[in-house]
Motif scaffolding. Structure first.
Motif, mmCIF file in Angstrom:
data_model
loop_
_atom_site.group_PDB
_atom_site.id
_atom_site.type_symbol
_atom_site.label_atom_id
_atom_site.label_comp_id
_atom_site.label_asym_id
_atom_site.label_seq_id
_atom_site.Cartn_x
_atom_site.Cartn_y
_atom_site.Cartn_z
ATOM 1 N N ALA A 87 24.978 11.911 36.687
ATOM 2 C CA ALA A 87 26.505 12.198 37.259
ATOM 3 C C ALA A 87 26.647 13.067 38.446
ATOM 4 O O ALA A 87 27.905 13.134 38.906
ATOM 5 N N ASP A 88 25.519 13.713 38.973
ATOM 6 C CA ASP A 88 25.520 14.597 39.831
ATOM 7 C C ASP A 88 24.720 14.440 41.129
ATOM 8 O O ASP A 88 23.436 14.325 40.980
ATOM 9 N N SER A 89 25.211 13.845 41.811
ATOM 10 C CA SER A 89 24.555 13.309 43.346
ATOM 11 C C SER A 89 23.464 14.416 43.674
ATOM 12 O O SER A 89 22.540 13.955 44.114
ATOM 13 N N ALA A 90 23.654 15.438 43.739
ATOM 14 C CA ALA A 90 22.897 16.506 44.185
ATOM 15 C C ALA A 90 21.664 16.791 43.144
ATOM 16 O O ALA A 90 20.621 16.910 43.673
ATOM 17 N N SER A 91 21.885 16.737 42.236
ATOM 18 C CA SER A 91 20.707 16.784 40.901
ATOM 19 C C SER A 91 19.757 15.612 41.313
ATOM 20 O O SER A 91 18.662 15.788 40.925
ATOM 21 N N THR B 200 31.292 7.048 36.842
ATOM 22 C CA THR B 200 30.413 7.981 37.627
ATOM 23 C C THR B 200 28.867 7.944 37.081
ATOM 24 O O THR B 200 27.813 7.848 37.784
ATOM 25 N N THR B 201 28.917 7.919 35.698
ATOM 26 C CA THR B 201 27.367 7.993 35.054
ATOM 27 C C THR B 201 26.894 6.512 34.942
ATOM 28 O O THR B 201 25.727 6.215 35.425
ATOM 29 N N ASN B 202 27.551 5.578 34.706
ATOM 30 C CA ASN B 202 27.072 4.277 34.642
ATOM 31 C C ASN B 202 26.853 3.400 35.707
ATOM 32 O O ASN B 202 26.032 2.244 35.931
ATOM 33 N N PRO C 40 22.989 4.688 38.617
ATOM 34 C CA PRO C 40 22.275 3.999 39.115
ATOM 35 C C PRO C 40 22.173 3.616 40.430
ATOM 36 O O PRO C 40 21.138 3.850 41.253
ATOM 37 N N ILE C 41 23.355 3.550 41.179
ATOM 38 C CA ILE C 41 23.590 3.257 42.533
ATOM 39 C C ILE C 41 22.705 4.529 43.425
ATOM 40 O O ILE C 41 21.896 4.380 44.453
ATOM 41 N N ARG C 42 23.128 5.669 42.941
ATOM 42 C CA ARG C 42 22.476 6.774 43.465
ATOM 43 C C ARG C 42 20.772 7.032 43.302
ATOM 44 O O ARG C 42 20.216 7.586 44.206
ATOM 45 N N LEU C 43 20.469 6.574 42.129
ATOM 46 C CA LEU C 43 19.046 6.703 41.958
ATOM 47 C C LEU C 43 18.394 5.761 42.755
ATOM 48 O O LEU C 43 17.360 5.820 43.363
#
Length: 254
Positions: free
Chosen positions: A60-64, A109-111, A115-118
């Protein structure tokens, strides 16, 4: 997706379907990296399964995600499979904003963004591998809505269409897109779900998923038999009946 010989990163695999699938894929001869938020759970998994690598990540955290991706690729440049497993599911009441807004924002944000950010963090690397796979995780609820979880249903419908679209866009690369579509499975995803007799036992679900991957390496969607009732209601022409049955309003009790 071949069942063996991969290096697989599974964020969201410290419990439930994610952990069970990670262990099953490890037993099939894959190198597994598990990601999760809670360091204590990661340490426990590493102690019990020293052949599994772990990395802390909050999807849920883009930086992470960015930090974890760099760490995973530095340690495992041979990585060729990403399984975007992390997800949350919450009951909501949409009659008033207080009953749904905060939950809906967290679920999306999570779901969806997770995945988009991953994918954004790994897609360029995966295209350098001779055989790579992005595994998305939707749900039977992407196709038939459960009344009490509107945002979850919508998030998984978004993941289904995202998977369809990515498969088209990445068809000119070495990256395959495989969509896992679970039914209700006995996991801690929702309170009481682990003991729900109507949910599919976790070990049965994982065994069937592994068999499907093994016997259908070119599949686009992984569907255990129990999810097809939800997945194909509209195609069969009994969608209204499926919705009623799922939500306990079927007068025939089917």
């Amino acid at each position: 997706m071949d069942i063996t010989g991969n290096t697989i990163f599974i964020p969201g695999a410290t419990s439930g379907i994610g952990l069970a699938l990670a262990l099953a894929l490890k037993d099939k001869g894959n190198k597994i990296i598990i990601g999760g938020r809670r360091a204590a759970l990661l340490d426990q998994i590493a102690a019990e399964h020293p052949e599994i690598d772990t990395v802390q990540i909050d999807t849920a955290d883009s930086a992470s995600i960015q930090v974890a991706a760099k760490e995973v690729l530095a340690r495992h440049p041979e990585l060729n499979v990403l399984i975007a497993m992390a997800g949350i599911m919450q009951v909501e009441d949409w009659h008033k904003p207080a009953g749904f807004l905060a939950s809906a924002e967290a679920v999306v944000t999570t779901n969806v963004l997770g995945p988009i950010r991953l994918v954004a963090a790994f897609v360029e690397h995966l295209q350098t591998r001779p055989d790579a796979t992005i595994v998305t995780v939707s749900s039977g609820l992407a196709f038939t809505p459960l009344k009490v979880t509107p945002s979850y249903n919508a998030s998984k419908a978004a993941i289904h269409m995202l998977s369809e679209s990515l498969r088209l866009q990445l068809s000119d690369t070495t990256v395959k897109v495989l969509e896992l579509e679970p039914p209700s499975v006995r996991t801690p995803l929702m309170p009481g779900q682990e003991d729900n007799e109507h949910a599919m036992p976790l070990d049965e679900f994982i065994a069937e998923v592994v068999t499907l991957i093994e016997t259908q390496p070119d599949a686009k969607e992984i569907q255990v038999e129990r999810v097809k009732f939800l997945r194909y209601g509209e195609a069969r022409g009994d969608y209204d009946q499926v919705v009623a049955t799922l939500n306990g309003t079927d007068p025939h009790g089917k």
